[in-house]
Enzyme design. Structure first.
Site: not given
Length: 597
Positions: A2, A592
């Site tokens: 996040c 990621k």
């Protein structure tokens, strides 16, 4: 994972927050939202899906007056992707955003429900908002109530909170999740990554572990460890896709340059150098490499290099397993933690455990201000540059290259590698960098043959020795962006079970090295061909039984072959995924930077 952004000031808050979230978009997310407190009014906006949806929701909104604001991109951990589960979570008087996982949220939620609190979402984060509201019933001081509420949480978190009673402040809490604050001409800014703040602030603070506090324009100066942004170089890079179809394609093409950057100052006149003091490596007799995902595959590849070149025992362990396996440590053991972001939760916790055991520690990462770089004894930056695409390309290649260089450097310090062998390896490294230039003919061939590999019940990627970890990485790349099932195997393992899956609807991507175990691997390929698997061979040596053949240029070493094949499997995954019309930069369900366990 996040992303968090916060802002205190009188600039237009919507644009500040959305710009910050855009910079964090590459980390992965499934929903987004923001909250603004200005002129005694608290407004919250949340949408599922891309940031464009949030922009549409805010189309006719402007927040021009002084105020405090927070924003968030969410990657679902508790509760499905939805507007209700998106952050910020709020009550009548407050709103907050949170990265991490609250492990005891279920018991806290039950207690709060018994006290009359009603929840609108399935998330662990909403519990924090209600917990603070409950605490404020007995503790009127906002900061004390916030601190008390945070003390009841178990897990990892970076939290930003705004409250109607504190119109000029944001409250923060940090534990095992990154959070940075900075001050510039336009106000105070928060973010999950320093790179977001770099263009906006003159001073910054990487907030300390387990810290809780309240920040305003006035009290920023009272923070500990304030650093000046001008003392650090943040390159103003062109992050646009340019003429490429997506960031993944661009980053595949950038690998030649990123590998040159990785070797800058570390390889000169066919000699290898490293930032690590030779004295630190004295008496090292064993190496443990700890990592996750693509970084784990780089670790596995380097095990062959450390043992073959430095003549030292090495092992690669998944970080999530290392933490709970009770491995017996060696006083002369070197622990190497590898993570692109330097914030990967499992790897970070494994590094902390290694430090607690008294091991010598090195971090390989791509972020100079990451938590891993701050707590390890030494940090080696891979210098891969920013990867916008979730699937790793530049970082993986740079990790392998730097670990290769480290294996030669360590052998040099331990006296297990000759000067002549050092020169040979240095030359091989330079050849491998050149091998990562994308030749248009190669890309066009892979683009053409990719149409054959869109249907079937799966892929086997096979290789031996150092090409086995590359087979794992090739399979992972395909899985990540095409959503097709693929598995990487050591070639000889076919006969120990996996060959039962082989038929005419199974594809095999075979990594056939001229320099390592050619005949053995060829034999394994023939076994699969005999059972009707469609075979695609990557090699400089022509193999007649191949259904498809990606001929690579001749290589002087097996590691040059490794990098040539690495480039080819990346391009193959890209082209298959593109034919399937997938968003290769933002694959479903992936983030990621994985900052939770």
């Amino acid at each position: 994972m996040c992303g968090i952004v916060g802002y205190i000031g009188d600039s237009e808050k919507k644009s500040v927050l959305l710009e910050g979230l855009k910079e964090l978009e590459y980390r992965g997310y499934d929903s987004a939202g923001l909250a603004v407190l200005s002129n005694d009014r608290l407004e919250v906006f949340k949408t599922q899906g891309k940031l464009e949806n949030l922009k549409l929701e805010l189309k006719n909104k402007e927040f021009l007056d002084f105020g405090v604001s927070i924003a968030h991109t969410r990657w679902a951990t508790h509760g499905k992707p939805s507007s209700a589960n998106a952050h910020p979570h709020f009550t009548e008087n407050l709103a907050l955003v949170h990265n991490g996982i609250i492990e005891n949220y279920a018991s806290l939620k039950k207690e709060l429900e018994n006290k009359g609190h009603a929840f609108l979402s399935q998330t662990d984060t909403e519990v924090i908002a209600h917990l603070l509201e409950e605490t404020l019933k007995s503790e009127s001081d906002l900061l004390k109530a916030f601190e008390k509420s945070i003390s009841l949480l178990k897990g990892s978190y970076a939290i930003l909170m705004l409250h109607k009673r504190a119109k000029e402040s944001l409250f923060y809490a940090k534990s095992s999740s990154p959070l940075v604050v900075g001050k510039g001409k336009e106000g105070v800014f928060f973010a999950s990554s320093l790179s977001v703040l770099a263009p906006k602030v003159d001073q910054f603070v990487i907030l300390e572990e387990n810290s809780v506090g309240r920040i305003s324009l006035e009290n920023f100066k009272d923070l500990n460890n304030i650093e000046n942004m001008k003392d650090y170089a943040f390159e103003d890079k062109d992050y646009s896709k340019g003429n490429f179809r997506n960031y993944l394609e661009k980053e595949i093409y950038e690998q030649h340059s990123s590998l040159l950057e990785c070797l800058e100052g570390r390889l000169e006149a066919l000699s290898v150098y490293c930032e690590i003091d030779p004295e630190f490596l004295k008496n090292v007799s064993e190496i443990t490499l700890c990592s996750c995902g693509s970084s784990y595959h780089a670790s596995l590849a380097s095990v062959y290099l450390f043992e073959r070149l430095a003549k030292i025992r090495a092992r690669a362990i998944l970080a999530s397993e290392y933490r709970y396996a009770h491995f017996k440590s060696n006083p002369n053991e070197l622990f190497i933690a590898i993570s692109q972001s330097g914030e990967t939760a499992d790897t970070l916790e494994a590094l902390k455990l290694a430090k607690a055991q008294g091991l010598k520690t090195i971090s390989l990462c791509n972020a100079p201000f990451s938590m891993m770089s701050r707590i390890s004894d030494h940090t080696l930056l891979i210098r891969a540059g920013v990867e916008r695409s979730v699937a790793s390309t530049k970082a993986f290649s740079s990790q392998v290259m730097l670990l290769w260089l480290l294996s030669v450097y360590l052998g040099k310090q331990l006296g297990t590698i000759s000067k002549e062998e050092e020169r040979i390896q240095a030359k091989n490294m330079l050849n491998s960098v050149n091998a990562m230039k994308v030749e248009p003919k190669l890309h066009e061939k892979i683009k053409r043959l990719s149409k054959r590999y869109l249907h079937g019940h799966g892929f086997f990627y096979i290789g031996r020795d150092v090409f086995y970890p590359l087979a794992l990485e090739g399979a992972l790349k395909l899985k990540e962006i095409s959503y097709l099932h693929a598995e990487g195997y050591a070639s000889a393992e076919m006969k120990h079970g996996p060959i039962a899956l082989v038929d005419s609807n199974l594809f095999t991507i075979a990594l056939l090295s001229k320099h390592l175990l050619f005949d053995k691997t060829k034999s394994n390929i023939e076994e699969l061909s005999a059972r009707d698997s469609t075979i695609c061979v990557l090699s400089s040596e022509i193999l007649e039984i191949a259904d498809d053949f990606i001929q690579l240029e001749e290589s002087e070493s097996y590691m040059e072959e490794f990098f040539r094949m690495n480039l080819a499997v990346q391009l193959l995954a890209l082209e298959i995924a593109m034919r399937l019309n997938h968003d290769v930069d933002h694959p479903r369900n992936l983030a990621k930077s994985v900052t939770v366990e």
